[in-house]
Design a protein around this motif. Sequence first.
Motif, PDB file in Angstrom:
ATOM      1  N   TYR A 148       1.827 -26.426 -17.585  1.00 56.54           N
ATOM      2  CA  TYR A 148       2.125 -27.848 -17.482  1.00 56.54           C
ATOM      3  C   TYR A 148       0.860 -28.583 -17.074  1.00 56.54           C
ATOM      4  N   HIS A 149       0.459 -29.567 -17.862  1.00 57.74           N
ATOM      5  CA  HIS A 149      -0.740 -30.325 -17.551  1.00 57.74           C
ATOM      6  C   HIS A 149      -0.397 -31.468 -16.597  1.00 57.74           C
ATOM      7  N   PRO A 150      -1.271 -31.773 -15.650  1.00 53.78           N
ATOM      8  CA  PRO A 150      -0.935 -32.710 -14.565  1.00 53.78           C
ATOM      9  C   PRO A 150      -0.467 -34.083 -15.034  1.00 53.78           C
ATOM     10  N   ASP A 151      -1.157 -34.656 -16.028  1.00 57.73           N
ATOM     11  CA  ASP A 151      -0.843 -36.029 -16.436  1.00 57.73           C
ATOM     12  C   ASP A 151      -0.023 -36.088 -17.720  1.00 57.73           C
ATOM     13  N   HIS A 152       0.662 -35.003 -18.047  1.00 54.64           N
ATOM     14  CA  HIS A 152       1.515 -34.964 -19.229  1.00 54.64           C
ATOM     15  C   HIS A 152       2.957 -34.699 -18.810  1.00 54.64           C
ATOM     16  N   TRP A 153       3.896 -35.057 -19.706  1.00 53.23           N
ATOM     17  CA  TRP A 153       5.301 -35.100 -19.339  1.00 53.23           C
ATOM     18  C   TRP A 153       6.118 -34.044 -20.072  1.00 53.23           C
ATOM     19  N   SER A 154       7.011 -33.445 -19.322  1.00 49.94           N
ATOM     20  CA  SER A 154       7.903 -32.412 -19.866  1.00 49.94           C
ATOM     21  C   SER A 154       9.306 -32.640 -19.327  1.00 49.94           C
ATOM     22  N   GLY A 155      10.301 -32.195 -20.079  1.00 50.58           N
ATOM     23  CA  GLY A 155      11.682 -32.347 -19.634  1.00 50.58           C
ATOM     24  C   GLY A 155      12.631 -32.508 -20.792  1.00 50.58           C
ATOM     25  N   CYS A 156      13.719 -33.224 -20.541  1.00 51.47           N
ATOM     26  CA  CYS A 156      14.792 -33.340 -21.525  1.00 51.47           C
ATOM     27  C   CYS A 156      15.258 -34.788 -21.644  1.00 51.47           C
TER      28      CYS A 156
ATOM     29  N   PHE B  53      27.534 -38.429 -32.137  1.00 55.57           N
ATOM     30  CA  PHE B  53      27.035 -37.088 -31.851  1.00 55.57           C
ATOM     31  C   PHE B  53      26.109 -37.197 -30.638  1.00 55.57           C
ATOM     32  N   HIS B  54      25.833 -36.084 -30.013  1.00 54.85           N
ATOM     33  CA  HIS B  54      24.795 -36.082 -28.986  1.00 54.85           C
ATOM     34  C   HIS B  54      23.976 -34.806 -29.098  1.00 54.85           C
ATOM     35  N   PHE B  55      22.736 -34.903 -28.690  1.00 59.99           N
ATOM     36  CA  PHE B  55      21.825 -33.758 -28.715  1.00 59.99           C
ATOM     37  C   PHE B  55      20.728 -33.965 -27.685  1.00 59.99           C
ATOM     38  N   ASP B  56      20.055 -32.888 -27.357  1.00 58.79           N
ATOM     39  CA  ASP B  56      18.969 -32.926 -26.378  1.00 58.79           C
ATOM     40  C   ASP B  56      17.631 -32.775 -27.075  1.00 58.79           C
ATOM     41  N   LEU B  57      16.672 -33.587 -26.646  1.00 53.18           N
ATOM     42  CA  LEU B  57      15.279 -33.437 -27.067  1.00 53.18           C
ATOM     43  C   LEU B  57      14.513 -32.811 -25.905  1.00 53.18           C
ATOM     44  N   HIS B  58      14.037 -31.599 -26.084  1.00 49.66           N
ATOM     45  CA  HIS B  58      13.255 -30.910 -25.064  1.00 49.66           C
ATOM     46  C   HIS B  58      11.777 -31.109 -25.375  1.00 49.66           C
ATOM     47  N   VAL B  59      11.054 -31.749 -24.477  1.00 49.10           N
ATOM     48  CA  VAL B  59       9.646 -32.060 -24.715  1.00 49.10           C
ATOM     49  C   VAL B  59       8.786 -31.367 -23.671  1.00 49.10           C
ATOM     50  N   SER B  60       7.560 -31.083 -24.072  1.00 44.59           N
ATOM     51  CA  SER B  60       6.628 -30.461 -23.126  1.00 44.59           C
ATOM     52  C   SER B  60       5.224 -30.996 -23.357  1.00 44.59           C
ATOM     53  N   ASN B  61       4.564 -31.333 -22.276  1.00 46.23           N
ATOM     54  CA  ASN B  61       3.162 -31.744 -22.293  1.00 46.23           C
ATOM     55  C   ASN B  61       2.877 -32.899 -23.252  1.00 46.23           C
ATOM     56  N   LEU B  62       3.701 -33.923 -23.197  1.00 45.18           N
ATOM     57  CA  LEU B  62       3.434 -35.122 -23.984  1.00 45.18           C
ATOM     58  C   LEU B  62       2.629 -36.098 -23.139  1.00 45.18           C
ATOM     59  N   SER B  63       1.617 -36.692 -23.751  1.00 45.64           N
ATOM     60  CA  SER B  63       0.856 -37.722 -23.055  1.00 45.64           C
ATOM     61  C   SER B  63       1.700 -38.977 -22.903  1.00 45.64           C
ATOM     62  N   GLN B  64       1.229 -39.911 -22.109  1.00 41.28           N
ATOM     63  CA  GLN B  64       1.978 -41.150 -21.900  1.00 41.28           C
ATOM     64  C   GLN B  64       2.174 -41.894 -23.219  1.00 41.28           C
ATOM     65  N   VAL B  65       1.137 -41.940 -24.064  1.00 39.96           N
ATOM     66  CA  VAL B  65       1.250 -42.623 -25.352  1.00 39.96           C
ATOM     67  C   VAL B  65       2.197 -41.870 -26.282  1.00 39.96           C
ATOM     68  N   GLU B  66       2.087 -40.549 -26.342  1.00 42.93           N
ATOM     69  CA  GLU B  66       2.963 -39.760 -27.213  1.00 42.93           C
ATOM     70  C   GLU B  66       4.423 -39.906 -26.800  1.00 42.93           C
ATOM     71  N   LEU B  67       4.680 -39.861 -25.504  1.00 44.04           N
ATOM     72  CA  LEU B  67       6.048 -40.024 -25.024  1.00 44.04           C
ATOM     73  C   LEU B  67       6.533 -41.454 -25.244  1.00 44.04           C
ATOM     74  N   GLY B  68       5.642 -42.421 -25.044  1.00 42.59           N
ATOM     75  CA  GLY B  68       6.020 -43.816 -25.264  1.00 42.59           C
ATOM     76  C   GLY B  68       6.438 -44.081 -26.689  1.00 42.59           C
ATOM     77  N   ALA B  69       5.744 -43.477 -27.654  1.00 44.66           N
ATOM     78  CA  ALA B  69       6.119 -43.652 -29.066  1.00 44.66           C
ATOM     79  C   ALA B  69       7.503 -43.069 -29.320  1.00 44.66           C
ATOM     80  N   LEU B  70       7.804 -41.908 -28.731  1.00 44.96           N
ATOM     81  CA  LEU B  70       9.119 -41.298 -28.905  1.00 44.96           C
ATOM     82  C   LEU B  70      10.205 -42.165 -28.280  1.00 44.96           C
ATOM     83  N   LEU B  71       9.969 -42.676 -27.091  1.00 48.12           N
ATOM     84  CA  LEU B  71      10.955 -43.534 -26.436  1.00 48.12           C
ATOM     85  C   LEU B  71      11.165 -44.824 -27.214  1.00 48.12           C
TER      86      LEU B  71
END
Length: 833
Positions: free
Chosen positions: A144-152, A659-677
Amino acid sequence: MSDEILEGILKLVSVKKGLQLRLDYTTCNGKPQQPVVEIFFKDQDVVRFDGKKAAIGIVDGQIQRLRVEGEEIWRERSSASTLKSSRTYPLGRTSPSPSLPRAPNYDESSRFYNPYNFVPALPRKSIPDGNGLEDAEPKGHDRYHPDHWSGCIRVRMTTITPLLLPDAARMVETENNPQGNGLAINIPKKGHKTYPVRVDDHGMPLVTSTGVKGMLRAAYEAITNSRLGVFAGHEERLALRMSPQDGSKVVPARIVRSSSGGLCVMLLPGDSPMNHNGSPNGHPPLAYAAWLARYNKNEPLPGQPVRQDKGESVKALCYPAPGNGLPAHRDAVAVMLAPTITTHSSGRFRFLSVQKIRKIVPGGALAVGERKGWVCVTGANIKNKHEERVFLEPATPITPVPLPPQVERGWSTLIKNYQQTHQKELADRAATPSQRPSSYLGNEPGRTAWSRHVYTDQDLALDDGALCYASVRKAGAAWEILALYPVMISRDLYNLSPSDMLDDSLHPATEMSQLSPADRVFGWVRQKGAGAFKGQIRVGPIICDAEDPKAAIQNFEDHGFPLAILGQPRPEQVRFYGSSDKQGRPFTDGSKKNGYATETQGLRGRKVYLHQPLLNTAYWKNAANRGNPSPSTHCRRAGDIRDNQNRSLTGWVKENVSFHFDLHVSNLSQVELGALLWLLNLPDKHYHRLGSGKPLGFGSVRLEVDTIDLANGQWWKAYYTSLEPMRDDIDSVDGAAKHLTDAHAEELGNMIQAFRTAVKAAFGNSFDNVCFIKAFCHAARGFTDFRTHYPHTDGQERNQDEGFQWFVANEKGEKHCLPSLIENHVSALPRNP
């Protein structure tokens, strides 16, 4: 005064006469205003509009238009007391465009929107390092990189229009039924395919994780202007049918081998003089080749069944006894021509006719009055065709011209294009022993005989004795060979391939350091050779929230629902797929067809399918009706015809199924996660597209975030190194470690803002006005002033020829190009170009 749009809330106000509906809004000076808008409603039933959002259009200081939340139309008036009929304009347009005449809603007679369009793909060279959207190596999965985001992230998906989930494993193939009634089922014969809904072991609709991931990746590629994940099979030049005017300039030719062993082109213009561009001289000109009687012009004859040889056995001019055989392609022959030259009924040209024909051997002597030539047989490939051709040797032979290597390669590319384009049709005939490629089955396109070069391997490469048509140009005293064609009016190759037109920075990555945001997040596979990256997002199982299958699936009785014909990609239609520059701008209407011509041009971008907001619940109920659906029901095949051009469904997923589903993400930068959100929080009435049948309006889905559980690398480090349990209510550890849930709206908003800032910094302009963002949003919302369907020239598309006829008419007429999705004032295409 220019037009102005003002937005506010509708409110009921008590007046002496009773109730009055007004728009409550605040001016730019902070002053509240309440203009009366009651007059816009015919029935004066204004109570139900109380509290709704609305917008008014002001023209020259007077209120002229009203738009109410939930209605996709503008209401207009011509005076203070007269209501005009409702009119519609594309979303984002505040008044009718001068180039687009006003039209009633659901106007079936004038214009339409093409079901697909393009989101521009801009060159990526200008993205600065550290922006977040640049090419870079991914962070990987080792830690896990310090400034990157992981979770569900738990996502809820709701169907807005019916969703098609055809189950190929349970497909049933039945006999073609062009009449649409009395369908025989379970006949083991190649023809019409019927698909049930793909379901799980509980009978619930089964949406695959890979399908949702593909939908998200396509959208993510578009909004981050990433490299194309896949762009294989576009290295060859495309071809499009040349015009009859260009076809009249080609010269009959024969390939011969020179004494040195190389191939040369022997031009065979017969008795007609050649102009410098290869066209025959004269008024009217004399056609180069002589006509050889072969088929019935009108086949089938009245009251007679179709002859698969198009009457060749009774009409053809044959060799004399004792053989009486048919002249075959490439035969060297001696012919006697008719004593007079015939003028064609059109008056555009003259031609020579063969009266007698015999086969000769090399070096054979000619009798008095005979002419030497070679038989060219292309087949009964046209409805009114009745003759083949004999290429005549000119009285003064022309010195053979060496065959240029690029022309020889172009020939092979062209023949491959022909054979690949018609691969399906040839396979369909191969499945029926009585239907050979050379069989004439009827007058309709696709049922005439296929030209020789479409199905014979011999034509893939030029050899000694091959017959063809040459495009030539006079270069001084010699002739220059520009291109070779298998038939007189042939397909012609563009100068460059689609791969040549795509900017280098958009081609699929070849090295790990070239991975763009979509490659890093969703994964990457090198197109040639070993090399891959797993990606840093995983889509969990897609769970249907319905209580039972009946609540989720609409099943059809009898033989199912016959879909309208789904078109195939036609990138050779350069007015739709090609662009005038690398920014994806369309060519100008009326311009010459000069796409794929120079490296300064480009491609329109990433293909997207428009949401079709006019397709409401009533539309789908009408479409599902087995009786006789309305002509405006474009998703159902007219007449319920079932053949190998369309498919049938035994059911679909209903509207408003969640329907519902989970997106499991790991080590996304703030910009990468922001685009997904951002993708998971599209504006209201903006939808993603999933499943089959998207050109027909199926598969619009709404995505919304249910819950979020994300943390950065510092938090995960603390979590795994602590011997005490981490409390759910702890948001941060030592300041730098962050744990975010859906309750942290501000923090999540900062993620999205980081993405918006990165796009603006890399591509200029405000985020909402960056071309690929604006185009994506317009496609996600769609347009409401005209229907969306494939090009065809009447109210119903009955077969694949309808679209072809529209493009033919367009080239003869206004030469319209596919309008851009970027502009607010998007013009629809004309039904009759």
